[in-house]
Structure formats: structure tokens, C-alpha cells
Design a protein around this motif. Structure first.
Motif, mmCIF file in Angstrom:
data_model
loop_
_atom_site.group_PDB
_atom_site.id
_atom_site.type_symbol
_atom_site.label_atom_id
_atom_site.label_comp_id
_atom_site.label_asym_id
_atom_site.label_seq_id
_atom_site.Cartn_x
_atom_site.Cartn_y
_atom_site.Cartn_z
ATOM 1 N N GLU A 6 76.626 62.157 70.837
ATOM 2 C CA GLU A 6 75.954 62.780 69.438
ATOM 3 C C GLU A 6 75.815 63.076 68.939
ATOM 4 O OE1 GLU A 6 74.561 59.764 67.125
ATOM 5 O OE2 GLU A 6 75.383 58.494 68.875
ATOM 6 N N LEU A 7 76.315 64.649 69.729
ATOM 7 C CA LEU A 7 76.622 66.018 69.514
ATOM 8 C C LEU A 7 78.063 66.036 68.636
ATOM 9 C CD1 LEU A 7 75.543 68.829 68.702
ATOM 10 C CD2 LEU A 7 76.189 69.242 71.340
ATOM 11 N N THR A 8 77.818 65.914 67.100
ATOM 12 C CA THR A 8 78.967 66.310 66.401
ATOM 13 C C THR A 8 79.301 67.600 65.728
ATOM 14 O OG1 THR A 8 78.670 64.799 64.950
ATOM 15 C CG2 THR A 8 79.730 63.505 66.846
ATOM 16 N N LEU A 9 80.504 67.522 65.121
ATOM 17 C CA LEU A 9 81.316 68.851 64.377
ATOM 18 C C LEU A 9 80.173 68.600 63.086
ATOM 19 C CD1 LEU A 9 84.101 69.923 65.146
ATOM 20 C CD2 LEU A 9 82.370 71.636 65.624
ATOM 21 N N LYS A 10 79.908 67.977 62.656
ATOM 22 C CA LYS A 10 79.781 67.254 61.157
ATOM 23 C C LYS A 10 78.472 67.167 60.856
ATOM 24 C CE LYS A 10 80.153 65.652 57.150
ATOM 25 N NZ LYS A 10 81.464 66.150 56.043
ATOM 26 N N LYS A 11 77.954 66.858 62.330
ATOM 27 C CA LYS A 11 76.273 66.639 62.597
ATOM 28 C C LYS A 11 75.654 68.799 62.712
ATOM 29 C CE LYS A 11 74.881 62.245 64.672
ATOM 30 N NZ LYS A 11 74.421 61.300 65.894
ATOM 31 N N LEU A 12 76.553 69.267 62.595
ATOM 32 C CA LEU A 12 76.427 70.755 62.831
ATOM 33 C C LEU A 12 76.334 71.620 61.596
ATOM 34 C CD1 LEU A 12 78.446 71.916 66.165
ATOM 35 C CD2 LEU A 12 75.618 71.760 65.496
ATOM 36 N N GLU A 13 77.336 70.497 60.659
ATOM 37 C CA GLU A 13 77.524 70.964 59.263
ATOM 38 C C GLU A 13 76.902 70.888 58.260
ATOM 39 O OE1 GLU A 13 82.548 70.944 57.847
ATOM 40 O OE2 GLU A 13 81.698 69.160 58.490
ATOM 41 N N VAL A 14 75.498 69.706 58.467
ATOM 42 C CA VAL A 14 74.868 69.207 57.996
ATOM 43 C C VAL A 14 73.544 69.724 58.208
ATOM 44 C CG1 VAL A 14 72.903 67.517 58.173
ATOM 45 C CG2 VAL A 14 75.278 66.875 58.023
ATOM 46 N N PHE A 15 73.216 70.516 59.452
ATOM 47 C CA PHE A 15 72.491 71.012 60.196
ATOM 48 C C PHE A 15 71.891 72.927 59.331
ATOM 49 C CE2 PHE A 15 71.598 75.038 62.696
ATOM 50 C CZ PHE A 15 70.477 74.646 62.950
ATOM 51 N N LEU A 16 73.794 73.578 59.391
ATOM 52 C CA LEU A 16 73.592 74.333 58.137
ATOM 53 C C LEU A 16 73.261 74.704 57.196
ATOM 54 C CD1 LEU A 16 77.338 75.519 60.469
ATOM 55 C CD2 LEU A 16 74.723 76.610 61.013
ATOM 56 N N ALA A 17 74.285 73.334 56.483
ATOM 57 C CA ALA A 17 73.646 73.066 54.533
ATOM 58 C C ALA A 17 72.334 73.293 55.136
ATOM 59 C CB ALA A 17 74.321 71.862 53.909
ATOM 60 N N PHE A 18 71.668 72.353 55.796
ATOM 61 C CA PHE A 18 70.005 72.768 55.444
ATOM 62 C C PHE A 18 69.786 73.906 55.487
ATOM 63 C CE2 PHE A 18 65.549 72.196 58.075
ATOM 64 C CZ PHE A 18 64.889 71.573 56.160
ATOM 65 N N MET A 19 69.965 74.331 57.003
ATOM 66 C CA MET A 19 69.215 75.978 56.792
ATOM 67 C C MET A 19 70.038 77.040 56.022
ATOM 68 S SD MET A 19 67.659 75.908 59.929
ATOM 69 C CE MET A 19 67.755 77.773 60.630
ATOM 70 N N ARG A 20 70.763 76.618 55.526
ATOM 71 C CA ARG A 20 70.674 77.405 54.107
ATOM 72 C C ARG A 20 70.692 77.282 53.258
ATOM 73 N NH1 ARG A 20 76.052 76.728 55.584
ATOM 74 N NH2 ARG A 20 76.374 74.624 53.505
ATOM 75 N N THR A 21 69.862 76.085 52.344
ATOM 76 C CA THR A 21 69.069 75.711 50.936
ATOM 77 C C THR A 21 67.914 75.452 51.905
ATOM 78 O OG1 THR A 21 69.179 73.817 52.050
ATOM 79 C CG2 THR A 21 70.838 74.466 50.211
ATOM 80 N N GLY A 22 66.964 75.559 53.200
ATOM 81 C CA GLY A 22 66.227 75.214 53.005
ATOM 82 C C GLY A 22 65.095 73.822 52.492
ATOM 83 N N ASN A 23 66.088 72.898 51.678
ATOM 84 C CA ASN A 23 65.093 72.329 51.349
ATOM 85 C C ASN A 23 66.428 70.912 51.430
ATOM 86 O OD1 ASN A 23 65.500 69.912 49.239
ATOM 87 N ND2 ASN A 23 63.987 71.315 49.099
ATOM 88 N N ALA A 27 70.479 70.434 49.950
ATOM 89 C CA ALA A 27 71.099 70.153 51.531
ATOM 90 C C ALA A 27 72.163 68.838 50.904
ATOM 91 C CB ALA A 27 70.640 69.699 52.855
ATOM 92 N N ALA A 28 71.103 68.344 50.220
ATOM 93 C CA ALA A 28 72.306 66.368 50.391
ATOM 94 C C ALA A 28 73.171 67.205 49.210
ATOM 95 C CB ALA A 28 71.036 65.601 49.850
ATOM 96 N N ALA A 29 72.428 67.763 48.360
ATOM 97 C CA ALA A 29 73.616 67.608 46.768
ATOM 98 C C ALA A 29 74.719 68.428 47.196
ATOM 99 C CB ALA A 29 72.751 68.515 45.286
ATOM 100 N N GLU A 30 74.046 69.689 48.314
ATOM 101 C CA GLU A 30 75.905 70.525 48.206
ATOM 102 C C GLU A 30 76.661 69.670 48.952
ATOM 103 O OE1 GLU A 30 75.832 73.592 51.845
ATOM 104 O OE2 GLU A 30 74.354 74.391 50.380
ATOM 105 N N LEU A 31 76.071 68.200 50.041
ATOM 106 C CA LEU A 31 76.987 67.680 50.833
ATOM 107 C C LEU A 31 77.476 66.378 50.902
ATOM 108 C CD1 LEU A 31 75.128 68.214 54.611
ATOM 109 C CD2 LEU A 31 77.644 69.376 53.964
ATOM 110 N N GLN A 32 76.998 66.280 48.827
ATOM 111 C CA GLN A 32 76.875 65.061 48.006
ATOM 112 C C GLN A 32 76.788 64.077 48.930
ATOM 113 O OE1 GLN A 32 81.010 65.570 47.394
ATOM 114 N NE2 GLN A 32 80.493 66.199 45.287
ATOM 115 N N THR A 33 75.758 63.531 49.439
ATOM 116 C CA THR A 33 75.160 62.515 50.816
ATOM 117 C C THR A 33 73.545 62.185 50.065
ATOM 118 O OG1 THR A 33 74.714 61.619 52.602
ATOM 119 C CG2 THR A 33 74.619 64.312 52.469
ATOM 120 N N SER A 34 73.203 62.144 50.774
ATOM 121 C CA SER A 34 71.307 61.017 50.098
ATOM 122 C C SER A 34 70.333 62.301 50.944
ATOM 123 C CB SER A 34 71.113 60.616 50.615
ATOM 124 O OG SER A 34 70.708 59.744 52.023
#
Length: 306
Positions: A6-23, A27-34
């Protein structure tokens, strides 16, 4: 410890986006997801790591010390993976920042500069290396992935099941004479008239060398060869200095044009070289190669209409 599936690079990218944006929303807008997808990825990451990353305060996620440690390490990991992908693709010759183009010496007079200029317009960031040689040498380099494509004479020496070809133009073979030769003013020449003259040729492996053998055989004699050289410009220099005659393609007419004359052969001796680009089928989807092939097709179309 085995890495949890379950530990994937994609999830790490999502995690990093959240850490950058704090929200979640940003993060969802940056990644174009929900928002839900971001929240689910972070929760799954915590499960895979078997430790919490955030303190849940209502709808807010407050990073714990573990989240900051993972952020630092994950940033480096993602960069390392991206660099590994880039280097791997470059080693395979795909979309590298440097493009290696092989060519016959004679094509540097006109064809190669035009193709390189067009390729630089299409891919301005691309660095282009030009490797010159004979048909046989260049095909060897292509097969060993030392060059990305080659501009050569499309004869039997470059017919290979692993390669594709695109024709560019056809070129007649002429008798090259010094400007003060008695043949220099002829409208055409019968090769039988020069059977006693001295000739200069390219070394074996060059298409023009092989074409010369065929023409002389058709004329019924073996030429007296004073010397063999490794490039067409040295050969032209020898002809212009009166060392001997040569059989050369018309594309080099502009070189030494005041000192070397190209005289058409009589119809029974006439021979054409068919020039084209050769590349490996395995690399036909490489963006850099596709850009070159597009330029080659445009060049061929221009030649056909001239």
C-alpha cells in the motif's frame, strides 16, 4: 522489513502536496482530484507505515513530527526516482537532452545544416552531436545505439530488419575533374575516354566507393587509383590540385566550384544515389527522433517540388 504494497509513490506525491499546501482542498486542486481522494490516500499511507502522521482535530489534519520526517525523506525519494527514470530513458536513447546524428561527409554541404536548423526550431533545448563516417561505420554505430539516426545512401549496406528508412532525395554521380582539365568544358563524358587517367577514390565502406566500382565495371575497366582517402573533402582537394579524377555525387558541386568541375556521365553510365534517414524501429516513438523525421519529410517534399 518488507515494504507494504500500500506504500506507493503516488501516495507519497499526494502526501507531499498536502504538506506543501496545508489544506485538503488546495492539495486536491493542485493534483486535479477530489478532497476525498486526498484524505483517503493520506489515511492509506498511515496504514501502510503503521504509524500516525497527523493529529485529527475535527476536519483539520495537524502534522506530527513523523510527518515532517517523512516529508524530508519523501522529497528526496521522489527526486531520485524521477532522475532514475530520466537516466534510464537516456540510456535507452529516449527523449535525451542530447541527440546524436550520424551523416555522410558530403551531406554536410547542404542537407545536414537545414535539418539541424529545423530540429533546433522544433526542440530548442536539444543539444545535437554530429558524427561523420561511411555507410558501414554509421550503421554499426546506429545498431550499437551510439547514434540516434543516420543520413546515408540507401543501398544494400544499410538494409537491416531492425531499421526503418525515409528517402530524402536522389543524386546523380558525375566525373569530377580539375578546372583546367580537357574534359572540364564537356557537356557529358564517355568514361571509356578516361580509362588511362589516374583516379582518387574514397575508402571501402563509403557508398560513393561502391557506386564507383559499379560504374567502372559497366565501363569495362578498372581505374588506376593513385590514392584512397577517408572523406570527400580531402578527395575534392586532391582533384582540384590535379592529382587525379574522381566519381562524385552532384550535391558537393558548391565545394571548390571554381576549381573542380562535375561533368555528367553519358546515359549508359549514369547512376543515382538515393539519400535518406535510417533509424531503429525500437526508437520510432522517441520525441527527439519524431522531430527529426518530421523535418526529413518536409525536406523531402521541398526537394520533390524543386
Amino acid at each position: 522489513m518488507l515494504i507494504d504494497e500500500e506504500l506507493t509513490l503516488k501516495k507519497l506525491e499526494v502526501f507531499l502536496a498536502f504538506m506543501r499546501t496545508g489544506n485538503l482542498a488546495r492539495a486536491a486542486a493542485e493534483l486535479q482530484t477530489s478532497n476525498v481522494s486526498v484524505h483517503r490516500a493520506i489515511h492509506s499511507l498511515e496504514s501502510a507505515l503503521r504509524c500516525p502522521l497527523f493529529k485529527h482535530e475535527g476536519r483539520n489534519l495537524t502534522p506530527l513530527e513523523s510527518a515532517y520526517v517523512l516529508e524530508e525523506r519523501a522529497q528526496k525519494l521522489i527526486q531520485d526516482v524521477l532522475e532514475s527514470v530520466r537516466l534510464t530513458r537516456e540510456a535507452a536513447g529516449f527523449s535525451a537532452e542530447r541527440f546524436k546524428l550520424g551523416s555522410l561527409y558530403s551531406l554536410t554541404v547542404k542537407t545536414v545544416p537545414q535539418l539541424i536548423m529545423g530540429l533546433k526550431i522544433r526542440r530548442s533545448e536539444l543539444n545535437i552531436d554530429l558524427i561523420l563516417g561511411s555507410n558501414i561505420d554509421l550503421l554499426y554505430k546506429l545498431k550499437n545505439m551510439e547514434v540516434d539516426a543516420i543520413l546515408v545512401s540507401l543501398d544494400d549496406s544499410v538494409n537491416d530488419p531492425d531499421c526503418e528508412q525515409i528517402p530524402l532525395f536522389s543524386d546523380d554521380i558525375f566525373l569530377a575533374t580539375p578546372a583546367d582539365s580537357p574534359f572540364a568544358q564537356r557537356a557529358e563524358v564517355d568514361l571509356a575516354e578516361v580509362r588511362d587517367e589516374t583516379f582518387i577514390t574514397l575508402t571501402q565502406g563509403f557508398a560513393t566507393h561502391q557506386d564507383g566500382i559499379r560504374v567502372f565495371k559497366q565501363a569495362g575497366f578498372e581505374p588506376k587509383v593513385a590514392m584512397q582517402v577517408n572523406d570527400i573533402f580531402t578527395l575534392l582537394s586532391m582533384v582540384s590540385s590535379g592529382v587525379g579524377y574522381a566519381l562524385l555525387p552532384g550535391r558537393i558541386a558548391a565545394v571548390y566550384e571554381n576549381r573542380v568541375k562535375l561533368i555528367p556521365l553519358q546515359e549508359k553510365y549514369r547512376l543515382q544515389q538515393h539519400i535518406g534517414v535510417v533509424f531503429l524501429k525500437a526508437k520510432e516513438r522517441d520525441p527527439n527522433l519524431l522531430a527529426l523525421l518530421a523535418e526529413c519529410r518536409m525536406y523531402a517534399n521541398r526537394q520533390a517540388t524543386q
